[in-house]
Design a protein around this motif. Structure first.
Motif, mmCIF file in Angstrom:
data_model
loop_
_atom_site.group_PDB
_atom_site.id
_atom_site.type_symbol
_atom_site.label_atom_id
_atom_site.label_comp_id
_atom_site.label_asym_id
_atom_site.label_seq_id
_atom_site.Cartn_x
_atom_site.Cartn_y
_atom_site.Cartn_z
ATOM 1 N N LEU A 152 0.825 -1.198 0.000
ATOM 2 C CA LEU A 152 0.000 0.000 0.000
ATOM 3 C C LEU A 152 0.865 1.255 0.000
ATOM 4 O O LEU A 152 0.550 2.239 -0.684
ATOM 5 C CB LEU A 152 -0.930 -0.001 1.216
ATOM 6 N N GLY A 153 1.973 1.229 0.755
ATOM 7 C CA GLY A 153 2.856 2.389 0.777
ATOM 8 C C GLY A 153 3.418 2.711 -0.601
ATOM 9 O O GLY A 153 3.531 3.889 -0.974
ATOM 10 N N TYR A 154 3.751 1.687 -1.352
ATOM 11 C CA TYR A 154 4.253 1.913 -2.712
ATOM 12 C C TYR A 154 3.146 2.475 -3.592
ATOM 13 O O TYR A 154 3.355 3.452 -4.339
ATOM 14 C CB TYR A 154 4.798 0.604 -3.296
ATOM 15 N N ALA A 162 -4.857 5.191 -5.436
ATOM 16 C CA ALA A 162 -4.730 4.666 -4.073
ATOM 17 C C ALA A 162 -5.150 5.700 -3.041
ATOM 18 O O ALA A 162 -5.704 5.359 -1.990
ATOM 19 C CB ALA A 162 -3.296 4.222 -3.820
ATOM 20 N N GLN A 163 -4.899 6.976 -3.315
ATOM 21 C CA GLN A 163 -5.238 8.013 -2.348
ATOM 22 C C GLN A 163 -6.703 8.405 -2.404
ATOM 23 O O GLN A 163 -7.222 9.011 -1.453
ATOM 24 C CB GLN A 163 -4.363 9.250 -2.579
ATOM 25 N N LEU A 164 -7.395 8.040 -3.470
ATOM 26 C CA LEU A 164 -8.801 8.419 -3.613
ATOM 27 C C LEU A 164 -9.700 7.708 -2.608
ATOM 28 O O LEU A 164 -10.831 8.142 -2.384
ATOM 29 C CB LEU A 164 -9.286 8.122 -5.034
ATOM 30 N N SER A 165 -9.207 6.633 -2.002
ATOM 31 C CA SER A 165 -10.013 5.898 -1.023
ATOM 32 C C SER A 165 -9.975 6.528 0.358
ATOM 33 O O SER A 165 -10.555 5.976 1.303
ATOM 34 C CB SER A 165 -9.522 4.444 -0.935
ATOM 35 N N TYR A 166 -9.311 7.684 0.489
ATOM 36 C CA TYR A 166 -9.172 8.336 1.787
ATOM 37 C C TYR A 166 -9.536 9.815 1.660
ATOM 38 O O TYR A 166 -9.310 10.430 0.613
ATOM 39 C CB TYR A 166 -7.735 8.181 2.297
ATOM 40 N N PRO A 167 -10.102 10.438 2.700
ATOM 41 C CA PRO A 167 -10.502 11.847 2.636
ATOM 42 C C PRO A 167 -9.323 12.750 2.293
ATOM 43 O O PRO A 167 -8.208 12.541 2.797
ATOM 44 C CB PRO A 167 -11.032 12.126 4.044
ATOM 45 N N PRO A 168 -9.529 13.757 1.460
ATOM 46 C CA PRO A 168 -8.428 14.647 1.053
ATOM 47 C C PRO A 168 -7.692 15.279 2.223
ATOM 48 O O PRO A 168 -6.465 15.432 2.170
ATOM 49 C CB PRO A 168 -9.143 15.707 0.197
#
Length: 279
Positions: A152-154, A162-168
């Motif tokens: 996930l870190g990569y 990958a970042q779209l699954s988390y709040p901005p």
């Protein structure tokens, strides 16, 4: 050299010693089979029933290392049993320790009982090794990921999705979490470790990672409540309980919502939607 007869006997004995509930399968009615059925083991091991049956009859082809690893995990073998079956099949056992992807049978037994809960077993590099069905519905099917992108870190620094699954508003701190966590693992495992190679690759491809890596932060903790932006059910606020296997640095992550909350209702809906997709 492969010892076909002993391999067949060992697999048969392990299959007959397991009960459906030991591996997360329903027992059903009028069950007469001693232990698991061959077709059940084949499904657990992600292979055809015919292929597995021929191994138990000592008539099949010599199994590859990948096949033996899958069998060892499907039969919930301990590390000692895993090494034994590798040798019976004519292969050297994989390395033990933090680089091993063989999940402890104890963690698997817990995971098998969490079908109504999003949960996953991850490596120290954030590679998802096993998931519950609701875990797949929440974070996606990890079995489709290959190479460095299993981490996930990569993915966080190389794949914008990958970042779209988390709040901005949380993405900046999560970037710091992944960069600082990888730095700690590199220091712990050394310059020739997988973590070190992963950080070197990220330094080449990600400007954001290079900026954060230069700050040399360690010990950055993620938010206490994990928030996910799911494409179907929207925002989920979940608590994460962690069970650590220190021998192999694997973690069992279990995500729960406060009963009666909006997120709890969304998880119930996601369970229904996930079942429909899988069927």
């Amino acid at each position: 050299m492969i010892d076909r007869s002993e391999l067949a006997a060992f697999l048969r004995q392990r299959r007959e010693s397991l009960q459906p509930e030991d591996v997360g399968l329903p027992r059903g009615q009028r069950r007469r089979t001693q232990g698991l059925r061959r077709e059940e083991v084949a499904e657990l091991c992600h292979m055809s029933t015919d292929y597995y049956a021929r191994l138990e009859r000592a008539t099949g082809p010599a199994p590859s290392e990948q096949m033996i690893a899958s069998i060892a995990q499907g039969l919930h073998l301990s590390l000692g049993e895993r090494d034994h079956v590798f040798r019976l099949a004519g292969h050297n056992p994989p390395a033990r320790g933090t680089s091993s992807e063989h999940v402890n049978p104890g963690l698997l037994r817990i995971l098998d009982r969490l079908n109504d809960t999003p949960a996953e077993v991850v490596s120290e590099l954030g590679e998802t090794l096993r998931q519950t069905p609701l875990g797949v519905a929440l974070t996606g099917d990890a079995s489709l990921r290959t190479g460095p992108s299993r981490s996930l870190g990569y993915r966080w620094f190389t794949d914008p999705a990958a970042q779209l699954s988390y709040p901005p508003e949380e993405r900046a701190v999560l970037s710091r979490v992944y960069a600082s966590g990888l730095r700690e693992i590199v220091t712990l495992r050394g310059p020739d470790s997988t973590a070190a190679h992963l950080s070197a690759e990220l330094l080449e491809v990600s400007e954001e990672f290079r900026t954060l890596w230069a700050k040399r932060e360690v010990g950055v903790h993620p938010p206490e409540v994990k928030r996910f932006l799911h494409p179907t059910v929207g925002l989920l606020q979940l608590n994460c309980q962690t069970l650590l296997d220190p021998e192999q640095a694997h973690r069992l992550l279990v995500y729960t919502a406060v009963p009666g909350s909006e997120s709890y209702a969304k998880l119930e809906l996601l369970a229904v939607l996930g079942t429909q997709v899988l069927s």
